[in-house]
Design an enzyme around this catalytic site. Sequence first.
Site, PDB file in Angstrom:
ATOM      1  CG  ASN A 116      -0.395   0.662   2.426  1.00  0.00           C
ATOM      2  OD1 ASN A 116      -0.463   1.891   2.561  1.00  0.00           O
ATOM      3  ND2 ASN A 116       0.200  -0.134   3.318  1.00  0.00           N
ATOM      4  CG  PHE A 120      -0.393   9.003   6.990  1.00  0.00           C
ATOM      5  CD1 PHE A 120      -0.324   7.629   7.196  1.00  0.00           C
ATOM      6  CD2 PHE A 120       0.639   9.792   7.505  1.00  0.00           C
ATOM      7  CE1 PHE A 120       0.730   7.066   7.895  1.00  0.00           C
ATOM      8  CE2 PHE A 120       1.696   9.244   8.201  1.00  0.00           C
ATOM      9  CZ  PHE A 120       1.747   7.887   8.387  1.00  0.00           C
ATOM     10  CB  SER A 183       3.878   5.524   7.150  1.00  0.00           C
ATOM     11  OG  SER A 183       3.457   5.483   5.811  1.00  0.00           O
ATOM     12  CG  ASN A 185       3.119   4.459   1.771  1.00  0.00           C
ATOM     13  OD1 ASN A 185       3.900   4.112   0.895  1.00  0.00           O
ATOM     14  ND2 ASN A 185       2.392   3.606   2.471  1.00  0.00           N
ATOM     15  CB  THR A 186       4.311  10.518   5.008  1.00  0.00           C
ATOM     16  OG1 THR A 186       2.940  10.157   5.044  1.00  0.00           O
ATOM     17  CG2 THR A 186       4.445  12.014   5.246  1.00  0.00           C
ATOM     18  CE  LYS A 222       2.636   0.161  12.825  1.00  0.00           C
ATOM     19  NZ  LYS A 222       1.242   0.005  12.377  1.00  0.00           N
ATOM     20  CG  ASN A 251       4.262   1.148   9.541  1.00  0.00           C
ATOM     21  OD1 ASN A 251       3.558   0.695   8.630  1.00  0.00           O
ATOM     22  ND2 ASN A 251       4.003   2.296  10.141  1.00  0.00           N
TER      23      ASN A 251
HETATM   24  C1  LIG Z   1      -3.617  -0.833   3.621  1.00  0.00           C
HETATM   25  C2  LIG Z   1      -2.774  -0.611   4.835  1.00  0.00           C
HETATM   26  C3  LIG Z   1      -2.794   0.636   5.448  1.00  0.00           C
HETATM   27  C4  LIG Z   1      -2.008   0.856   6.576  1.00  0.00           C
HETATM   28  N1  LIG Z   1      -2.052   2.077   7.178  1.00  0.00           N
HETATM   29  C5  LIG Z   1      -1.344   2.295   8.298  1.00  0.00           C
HETATM   30  C6  LIG Z   1      -1.406   3.537   8.959  1.00  0.00           C
HETATM   31  O1  LIG Z   1      -2.140   4.440   8.556  1.00  0.00           O
HETATM   32  N2  LIG Z   1      -0.648   3.703  10.062  1.00  0.00           N
HETATM   33  C7  LIG Z   1       0.166   2.725  10.567  1.00  0.00           C
HETATM   34  O2  LIG Z   1       0.810   2.927  11.583  1.00  0.00           O
HETATM   35  N3  LIG Z   1       0.227   1.518   9.962  1.00  0.00           N
HETATM   36  C8  LIG Z   1      -0.501   1.294   8.840  1.00  0.00           C
HETATM   37  N4  LIG Z   1      -0.429   0.074   8.248  1.00  0.00           N
HETATM   38  C9  LIG Z   1       0.492  -0.947   8.783  1.00  0.00           C
HETATM   39  C10 LIG Z   1      -0.203  -1.976   9.675  1.00  0.00           C
HETATM   40  O3  LIG Z   1      -0.769  -1.392  10.822  1.00  0.00           O
HETATM   41  C11 LIG Z   1       0.808  -3.056  10.099  1.00  0.00           C
HETATM   42  O4  LIG Z   1       1.825  -2.455  10.864  1.00  0.00           O
HETATM   43  C12 LIG Z   1       1.439  -3.759   8.912  1.00  0.00           C
HETATM   44  O5  LIG Z   1       0.495  -3.957   7.886  1.00  0.00           O
HETATM   45  C13 LIG Z   1       2.047  -5.106   9.291  1.00  0.00           C
HETATM   46  O6  LIG Z   1       1.053  -5.984   9.780  1.00  0.00           O
HETATM   47  P1  LIG Z   1       0.379  -7.150   8.874  1.00  0.00           P
HETATM   48  O7  LIG Z   1       1.499  -7.907   8.232  1.00  0.00           O
HETATM   49  O8  LIG Z   1      -0.446  -7.937   9.827  1.00  0.00           O
HETATM   50  O9  LIG Z   1      -0.460  -6.433   7.850  1.00  0.00           O
HETATM   51  C14 LIG Z   1      -1.199  -0.161   7.109  1.00  0.00           C
HETATM   52  C15 LIG Z   1      -1.204  -1.420   6.480  1.00  0.00           C
HETATM   53  C16 LIG Z   1      -1.983  -1.664   5.367  1.00  0.00           C
HETATM   54  C17 LIG Z   1      -1.965  -3.012   4.736  1.00  0.00           C
END
Ligand SMILES: Cc1cc2nc3c(=O)[nH]c(=O)nc-3n(C[C@H](O)[C@H](O)[C@H](O)COP(=O)(O)O)c2cc1C
Length: 380
Positions: A116, A120, A183, A185-186, A222, A251
């Site tokens: 992704n 944000f 993240s 993405n910023t 985080k 993350n």
């Molecule tokens: C579509 C998407 C959006 C996410 N947005 C955020 C976010 O806004 N803030 C954040 O701290 N982590 C964000 N994450 C990260 C997740 O909270 C998590 O740390 C990461 O996906 C690893 O966990 P997983 O393997 O179970 O998905 C996002 C993940 C995905 C897939």
Amino acid sequence: MYKLLFNLLFKKMDPERAHHLAFFWIRLAHSVPGLRSLVRAVLAPRDPKLRTTALGLDLPGPFGLGAGFDKDGIGIDGLSMLGFDFVEIGTVTGEAQPGNPAPRLFRLVEDRALINRMGFNNQGSARVAARLAARPHTSSTPVIGVNIGKTKVVPEDEATADYLKSAKALAPYADYLVVNVSSPNTPGLRNLQAVQVLGPLLWDVRKAADEVTTHHVPLLVKIAPDLADEDIDEIADMALHLGLDGIIATNTTIGREGLRTPAARIEEIGMGGLSGAPLKARSLEVLERLRKRTDGRLAIVSVGGIETAEDAWQRILAGADLVQGYSAFIYEGPFWMRKVHKGLSARLRAAGYASIGEAVGKGVRQAQPTVRDHEEDNDD
Ligand SMILES: Cc1cc2nc3c(=O)[nH]c(=O)nc-3n(C[C@H](O)[C@H](O)[C@H](O)COP(=O)(O)O)c2cc1C
């Protein structure tokens, strides 16, 4: 059932549209009183032994939803109805922003992963705070984490003011607060992970949260899985020094190693954070490192690649006080939380621990009876 729905419907849809549709259904189901109770009764039964305390909070279990699914806090109770033990909303930024242009969410089905670059997208701290303020408090109100980040147009040297705006608006409604500096993405956000920048930022957020609350709101940071090991140690030391309450690791990653999805497809998708199964090994490694360094002196929330009860159990044994998942929820569907809870309960009982808290950090025990995943219920 869900696998069929996923293959027939969601897999063919744009992933972001599928997300909105599924989330709409969850909220709709929660809005119908009889249905809400039925869904909760089927999906969210929990062994009382799974009750746990972390960050000074009392939780029905250790397994929560990671940030990013409910960025604006619009469906917290619906997600709790599905069985998540706590829900982390956000990332919320100081100002509202649309995020990056679509397409910005991609499935790597063969890898049980997602990429992704949402960036944000959220309604901003003032609107989310107003929504949280309006929530009725009932006995079934779940524990809510609020994850805050930097507004994209705010320059890096003004980042603190933007975080403080969110902290002041949101801390009064947060059971815990997370400073997200990880993240991908910023642009520039991850530079805030450098301890000489991160320390003062966290200190200021701590003060801001204390100014607007009469009780201690736990504060966590985080971090990214792509940090060098020495940087992880430095952040752990700093967290202890500052008296932070915990660390969330990890993350998404900017790495693309070891994927089954063809390289040309990965290339075509482009930038973004990779989550799901490919993150499992590194996320566990970061957890083990943090645990070694902090030795139970601060709470660790482990997230990244957790797919099964065994994954969650291994994280707990490796020192996670709490665990979170996101990507596997997309692939496994609404029965996932029930399955993980059942598996955790079986493991806890088989290992002879009285509680989750007792199992935290105990390491993998050789003589421990094993409970295989296929022996658990498979009713999804
Ligand atoms: C579509 C998407 C959006 C996410 N947005 C955020 C976010 O806004 N803030 C954040 O701290 N982590 C964000 N994450 C990260 C997740 O909270 C998590 O740390 C990461 O996906 C690893 O966990 P997983 O393997 O179970 O998905 C996002 C993940 C995905 C897939």
